[in-house]
Design a protein around this motif. Structure first.
Motif, PDB file in Angstrom:
ATOM      1  N   ILE A 135       0.838  -1.202   0.000  1.00 41.86           N
ATOM      2  CA  ILE A 135       0.000   0.000   0.000  1.00 41.86           C
ATOM      3  C   ILE A 135       0.875   1.254   0.000  1.00 41.86           C
ATOM      4  O   ILE A 135       0.613   2.219  -0.721  1.00 41.86           O
ATOM      5  CB  ILE A 135      -0.962  -0.015   1.202  1.00 41.86           C
ATOM      6  CG1 ILE A 135      -1.959  -1.168   1.031  1.00 41.86           C
ATOM      7  CG2 ILE A 135      -1.700   1.310   1.335  1.00 41.86           C
ATOM      8  CD1 ILE A 135      -2.940  -1.323   2.145  1.00 41.86           C
ATOM      9  N   LEU A 136       1.935   1.185   0.797  1.00 42.40           N
ATOM     10  CA  LEU A 136       2.883   2.301   0.852  1.00 42.40           C
ATOM     11  C   LEU A 136       3.457   2.580  -0.540  1.00 42.40           C
ATOM     12  O   LEU A 136       3.542   3.728  -0.983  1.00 42.40           O
ATOM     13  CB  LEU A 136       4.016   1.921   1.806  1.00 42.40           C
ATOM     14  CG  LEU A 136       4.702   3.007   2.596  1.00 42.40           C
ATOM     15  CD1 LEU A 136       3.682   3.853   3.331  1.00 42.40           C
ATOM     16  CD2 LEU A 136       5.670   2.382   3.593  1.00 42.40           C
TER      17      LEU A 136
ATOM     18  N   SER B 268       2.181   1.824  -3.446  1.00 40.50           N
ATOM     19  CA  SER B 268       1.227   2.336  -4.427  1.00 40.50           C
ATOM     20  C   SER B 268       0.888   3.790  -4.131  1.00 40.50           C
ATOM     21  O   SER B 268       0.590   4.551  -5.050  1.00 40.50           O
ATOM     22  CB  SER B 268       0.016   1.415  -4.537  1.00 40.50           C
ATOM     23  OG  SER B 268      -1.046   1.847  -3.787  1.00 40.50           O
ATOM     24  N   GLY B 269       0.975   4.226  -2.861  1.00 40.37           N
ATOM     25  CA  GLY B 269       0.766   5.637  -2.560  1.00 40.37           C
ATOM     26  C   GLY B 269       1.991   6.485  -2.870  1.00 40.37           C
ATOM     27  O   GLY B 269       1.897   7.510  -3.534  1.00 40.37           O
ATOM     28  N   LEU B 270       3.152   6.033  -2.407  1.00 40.75           N
ATOM     29  CA  LEU B 270       4.362   6.855  -2.535  1.00 40.75           C
ATOM     30  C   LEU B 270       4.783   7.077  -3.980  1.00 40.75           C
ATOM     31  O   LEU B 270       5.245   8.158  -4.336  1.00 40.75           O
ATOM     32  CB  LEU B 270       5.522   6.207  -1.768  1.00 40.75           C
ATOM     33  CG  LEU B 270       5.665   6.584  -0.294  1.00 40.75           C
ATOM     34  CD1 LEU B 270       6.839   5.847   0.329  1.00 40.75           C
ATOM     35  CD2 LEU B 270       5.854   8.093  -0.135  1.00 40.75           C
TER      36      LEU B 270
END
Lengths: 360, 322
Positions: free
Chosen positions: B99-100, B102-104
């Motif tokens: 998740i990190l 895909s956000g970053l």
């Protein structure tokens, strides 16, 4: 290891983890060259202050309550259901099929409960298969639920671009369901009662989500089944020795978990959107993991965590409008950090806090 | 179907399978050491972004590759810090990393390039070129072997060859060296390794570093060799397919390679047969073909054919006796 007092375990540690996650996110914002406090202000305004903002926040909260409860129920049995995304997607299919079949003539009073049941049933079905495979064939539930997310997504693309596609449309999405199948919007109800309320997607799925919280609490802490579930989670061998039918429990726990995830679909299908669109769960199934971890798998905690994430998501969309350089994906970063700190690194602070408390 | 058609399908199979092979080998090394690696997808995505961003800024694909490997190792170390040092839940840590990433990738991408999360498309010089092996021209006229050499073996980018080499390398490392023996032992029975006076955490950290390197190469392949720049969610589930291939190959390098090629073949083939009716079954939607790897893995895990036994200590953090 010494056990922490309840207030530290349930309030202090989650708050510490949350602040750490927000702190790291603030560093990211700083690195980008913006002021984290400005970003925070924009998010708070976007989540609470603008007209209708609060309704949107509660609308997202509703979805997160369902997916968070789904993860939590399975987690009480130490089952890690990360298939909430796929179960919610298939839940949408279940509700949709009921609507497509009956929304021409059936009155709301029967149609809506039936559609809700359809969503729950399909969500449950999509979780029962991994559950059954875990219980009877020993396949690891994490891997099978991941695989089922992809299988479900492929299936839904095939259906939405194929048999279920609205005719004369190029977007892969279903036709709109009849008004009789729609859950009333909260602002319509408020306006009818004489209150002035901005139009938001918040609908009657929200009180249903609150009911689900109560239902899960009763189920886990006030029934024989819930006792067996928690016993199984604490010690599988003790549960077997106590005569708990572990295999059947795994399947039923997954069924309930999947049904809750499937219910997320009623918020979108019967509530806000009135149709099933491509990839409508949009990652909320995964957010449920963060919600359950932050909420310590307790309905009250989940309610609070879901509200936090609802505010983050709604506030995050505002980032897109206000900044050139910060986008709503910042919320994904925060979400990942929260999962990291309150899930994977949950034990990091415990010895430190225990020492502090011990000294005081 | 002619020999050339077959070669062309195999050629695209190899290309599609390259990130799968690298990620699956990464997963294999990590899981053989007892660390579940759901975070393959995140490492792949983050390193694809890092490679493209660096290549766009410096104009050098090599700089991109180095940074991609660096970023991937950093994510591996976060995973290690959570799972080895703090004995956290490995699956949760992996999800966090995904998740990190895909956000970053989007947040940093927008901040750097202002193109909605993409990197600028890379010019030819900032990408890995296709390598023409010796003889690809002179041997091409030979019957059967000529096209085989020119079409299938020659003309790939560097990461493709690295992927092919990674399989015997991982096999050799894990089954023919002392380090490999210990690494596999730490995934089966860490207590035994510990009692021999060898550090369990350090072995596991090294396994994660190797996994990081392999995922980094895979990421660089996606954005600077196969593609010409990074786009959002570029990894598109390939990390998970690699995970599936690793399980399908029962945690053994050669079987995993076969699984990757099979899954790659399905994807490459799916693109080709789209829209053409097959005998007996008629036309199949491409989505149905694309989910076959997942279905196959579920069926295998259910034990309906063969049996996949994971390393015994997989997923359990190791705690020294106190």
């Amino acid at each position: 290891m010494k056990r922490l007092p309840g207030w530290a375990d349930y309030i202090l540690i989650p708050l510490l983890n949350l602040s750490l996650a927000l702190g790291v996110a603030a560093l990211v914002v700083l690195a980008i060259g913006e002021n984290p406090l400005d970003a925070l202000r924009v998010m708070i305004e976007g989540a609470f202050l603008y007209e209708g903002a609060f309704g949107y926040t509660l609308y997202y909260t509703t979805s997160f309550i369902f997916t968070g409860l789904a993860v939590a129920v399975a987690f009480h049995a130490r089952l890690f259901n990360i298939g909430g995304e796929g179960q919610a997607y298939l839940g949408g299919l279940g509700g949709l099929l009921v609507c497509l079949a009956f929304d021409g003539w059936m009155p709301s009073a029967i149609l809506i409960p039936l559609a809700i049941a359809g969503a729950a049933a399909m969500g449950a079905a999509w979780a029962i298969i991994p559950g059954w495979l875990q219980a009877h064939r020993g396949s690891h539930i994490v891997i099978t639920t991941i695989m089922f997310n992809f299988i479900g997504a492929g299936l839904m693309v095939a259906l939405l671009a194929g048999a279920l596609m609205r005719s004369g449309q190029s977007n892969p999405e279903s036709r709109e369901i009849a008004d009789a199948a729609r859950l009333p919007a909260i602002h319509d109800i408020a306006n009818a009662l004489g209150f002035d309320m901005a139009s938001t997607p918040l609908n009657l799925a929200f009180p249903l989500a609150l009911l689900a919280c109560v239902g899960v609490w009763v189920l886990i802490w006030r029934t024989r089944w819930g006792y067996a579930l928690r016993a199984m989670g604490e010690s599988g061998s003790a549960a077997v020795y106590a005569g708990i039918p572990v295999k059947r429990m795994i399947v039923t726990a997954m069924a309930i978990s999947g049904a809750l995830a499937g219910l997320m679909a009623i918020n979108t299908l019967l509530g806000a959107q009135g149709k099933v669109v491509l990839n409508f769960p949009s990652g909320f199934g995964f957010t449920g993991i963060a919600v359950a971890l932050m909420g310590r798998s307790h309905p009250v905690g989940i309610l609070l965590a879901a509200f936090l994430f609802g505010a983050l998501f709604q506030g995050g969309t505002e980032l897109d409008f206000e900044f050139q350089t910060i986008t709503r994906e910042m919320v994904l970063v925060i979400q990942g950090l929260i999962i990291l700190f309150s899930g994977a690194l949950s034990l990091m602070f415990v010895p430190w806090v225990a020492r502090r408390i011990g000294r005081a | 179907m002619t020999w050339l058609d077959a070669l062309l399908i195999l050629d695209s199979t190899l290309r599609v399978a390259t990130p799968l092979i690298l990620c699956a080998m990464a997963g294999l090394v990590s899981e053989r050491a007892g660390i579940v690696d759901i975070g393959l997808e995140g490492k792949l995505l983050a390193s694809a972004f890092a490679a493209a961003a660096m290549a766009a800024l410096t104009g050098s694909a090599w700089a991109g590759l180095v940074v991609a490997i660096g970023v991937s190792i950093i994510l591996s170390m976060i995973h290690g810090f959570a799972c080895i040092t703090h004995r956290g839940e490995q699956i949760i840590s992996g999800i966090a990393i995904n998740i990190l990433a895909s956000g970053l990738t989007v947040v940093v991408g927008v901040a750097l390039f202002r193109q909605g999360g993409q990197t600028p498309s890379l010019p030819r010089e900032a990408r890995f070129p296709s390598l023409d092996l010796p003889g690809s021209v002179s041997l091409a006229e030979l019957p059967v072997f000529g096209p085989f050499w020119a079409e299938l073996v020659s003309g790939h980018t560097l990461p493709v060859y690295l992927a092919v080499v990674s399989v015997p390398l991982v096999w050799w490392l894990l089954w023919r060296t002392r380090f490999g023996l210990r690494l596999r032992a730490v995934g089966e029975m860490p207590a035994a390794v510990d009692s021999a006076g060898i550090s369990v955490p350090w072995l596991r950290y090294r396994a994660l570093i190797i996994a990081g390197i392999l995922c980094g190469i895979a990421g660089a392949f996606l954005s600077t060799a196969h593609g010409a720049g990074f786009v959002r969610e570029m990894s598109a589930g390939k990390g998970y397919i690699a995970l599936a291939a690793m399980i399908f190959g029962k945690w053994r390098p050669w079987s995993v390679l076969f699984a990757c090629l099979l899954f790659g073949f399905l994807e490459a083939g799916a693109a080709r047969i789209q829209g053409t009716p097959l005998p007996v079954i008629g036309e199949i939607p491409i989505e149905v073909v694309l989910i076959l790897p997942y279905v196959a893995t579920v069926v295998l895990l259910a034990g309906f054919f063969g049996k996949a036994t994971p390393p015994a200590a997989l997923g359990t953090p190791y705690q020294k006796e106190r």
